[in-house]
Design an enzyme around this catalytic site. Structure first.
Site, PDB file in Angstrom:
ATOM      1  N   ASN A   1       0.873  -1.134   0.041  1.00  0.00           N
ATOM      2  CA  ASN A   1       0.068  -0.076  -0.024  1.00  0.00           C
ATOM      3  C   ASN A   1       0.927   1.335  -0.068  1.00  0.00           C
ATOM      4  O   ASN A   1       1.614   1.601   0.899  1.00  0.00           O
ATOM      5  CB  ASN A   1      -0.963  -0.009   1.236  1.00  0.00           C
TER       6      ASN A   1
ATOM      7  N   ARG B   1      -2.440  -1.946  -3.530  1.00  0.00           N
ATOM      8  CA  ARG B   1      -3.457  -1.432  -3.304  1.00  0.00           C
ATOM      9  C   ARG B   1      -3.582  -0.150  -4.316  1.00  0.00           C
ATOM     10  O   ARG B   1      -2.895   0.531  -4.140  1.00  0.00           O
ATOM     11  CB  ARG B   1      -3.760  -0.823  -1.827  1.00  0.00           C
TER      12      ARG B   1
ATOM     13  N   HIS C   1     -13.150   1.645   0.064  1.00  0.00           N
ATOM     14  CA  HIS C   1     -13.118   0.437   1.105  1.00  0.00           C
ATOM     15  C   HIS C   1     -13.582  -0.787   0.669  1.00  0.00           C
ATOM     16  O   HIS C   1     -13.764  -1.518   1.300  1.00  0.00           O
ATOM     17  CB  HIS C   1     -13.756   1.038   2.195  1.00  0.00           C
TER      18      HIS C   1
END
Ligand code: AMP
Length: 392
Positions: free
Chosen positions: A7, A88, A177
């Site tokens: 990430n 991500r 999300h």
């Protein structure tokens, strides 16, 4: 097979390395203040935490240090051992409804979507390129925050502005999300032993969103065109009457940028309470009956309750309501306040169970019409799984 889950932010890089498919975490860590004075990194390996100060000029350098540490700690014997890297990526627009192996086309698309996520996609691209440069043989996969929500239908995802904004400029709800909501959905399928679950999944962290899951698919979610819509968050306003913006620009002599910054960084729990964006601080003062903390906490809870009620009506049948994210997983006070407000739906909290501290547990009572659970989210393992599935 060893898979890295990554990430990348504009000045940070978080990672976990997994042995897949066992989902065993071999090492995890975070590089912080990349490109800024005082950069450092911390690692966790075999239960031991290590923190080191190190000049990290850019993400390429952070990836070099990461690889050196993997070799030095015998996590891998050579670079060839790192078979895949899952990244991500915040915005996949309406192009990606699943994770995808990154090639030049995909990378260009992610770059092109930077207009929609200027704070996130450029940083994600920097991370992807840094790993490409250092370990070009590892397969790179993009796991999008928006992908899980691509099953939301037009009546829910369209804004109520002119349709041309959607047709010409893709103005619509994307929601975020998704990796967390998907992980929770998969866990609930397993816990309830049901393939087609209907859920209301509450991800309550510093950023927060609730999704309506029908038959295991996202059918609505509270975030919108950007992550500022929906719930009250740590520093973000959530849903907001846009006409206040020109009014405040006028009366406070502020630029548009300044007002938008206020709505992103100085609103929500922080803005209402004037105390903190951290729900632990708000809770402490709430328990002391501090006036503004009580106001912020009550408003925070009411907005969540309103969305749960909306999604309850939307879904008609609900198998479970789940709580995750830093606040959802840890704050028994907030959970109890939410469930108490849902009395009209015959939802009842079990006060004793609600105080447990476990990764996954039931918090509703036997009499409750809907089961309510706390489920610790794990976006990192979801990224590793999606990456492994596309690589194996
Ligand atoms: P996240 O973005 O998921 O990391 O969540 C961050 C939020 O979780 C912050 O507002 C924290 O204050 C909150 N949080 C973490 N631990 C607790 C706790 N024990 N009680 C209440 N809130 C917590």
């Amino acid at each position: 097979m060893k898979v890295l889950s990554v990430n990348a932010g504009s000045s940070s890089l978080k990672f976990q390395m997994y042995e897949m498919p066992q989902e065993e975490v071999l090492i995890s860590g975070v590089f912080e203040r990349i490109g800024i004075d005082g950069s450092f990194y911390s690692l966790k390996i075999n239960g031991k935490k290590i923190k080191k100060e190190k000049v990290l000029k850019d993400h390429d350098m952070a990836v070099s240090v990461l690889i050196d540490e993997l070799l030095a700690n015998n996590v891998v014997e050579s670079l060839e051992d790192i078979k895949a890297v899952g990244h991500r990526v915040v915005h996949g627009g309406d192009k990606y409804s699943d994770s995808v192996v990154i090639d030049d086309d995909v990378l260009n698309t992610i770059v092109g979507l930077s207009d929609l996520a200027p704070l996130h996609n450029p940083a994600n691209v920097i991370g992807i390129k840094a790993f490409f440069n250092k370990i070009p043989n590892a397969i790179a996969v993009a796991v999008f925050d928006t992908a899980f929500h691509q099953t939301i239908e037009k009546e829910e995802f369209l804004s109520s502005g002119p349709i041309e904004w959607y047709e010409n400029h893709k103005v619509r709800k994307y929601s975020f999300h998704g990796t967390s909501h998907k992980y929770i959905t998969e866990r609930m399928k397993s816990i309830l032993n049901k393939k087609e679950v209907n859920l209301i999944t509450c991800h309550l962290g510093n950023g927060a969103s609730i999704s309506a899951i029908k038959g295991g698919q996202s059918k609505d979610s509270t975030m919108g065109f950007t992550p500022n819509a929906g719930l009250i968050m740590g520093t973000r306003s959530g849903d907001f009457d846009f006409t206040i913006i020109p009014y405040i620009m006028e009366v406070e002599n502020k630029t548009l940028e300044e007002v938008l910054n206020d709505l992103n960084k100085k609103s929500g729990l922080l803005g209402i309470s004037g105390i903190s964006s951290d729900s632990r601080d708000i809770e402490e003062e709430f328990l002391n009956n501090e006036k503004n903390a009580v106001l912020a906490q009550n408003m925070y809870v009411k907005r969540i309750v309103a969305y749960i009620a909306k999604y309850f009506v939307f879904l008609k049948e609900v198998d479970a309501i789940t709580f995750s994210g830093g606040i959802g997983e840890n704050s028994s006070i907030t959970r109890k306040m939410i469930l108490d407000e849902l009395e009209a739906l015959n939802i009842k909290v079990d006060k004793v169970s609600n105080e447990k501290r476990e990764d996954e547990f039931l918090i509703s009572s036997k009499e409750s019409k809907v089961d309510c659970y706390v489920i610790k989210t794990d976006e990192e393992v979801m990224i590793a799984k999606e990456t492994y599935d596309l690589t194996k």
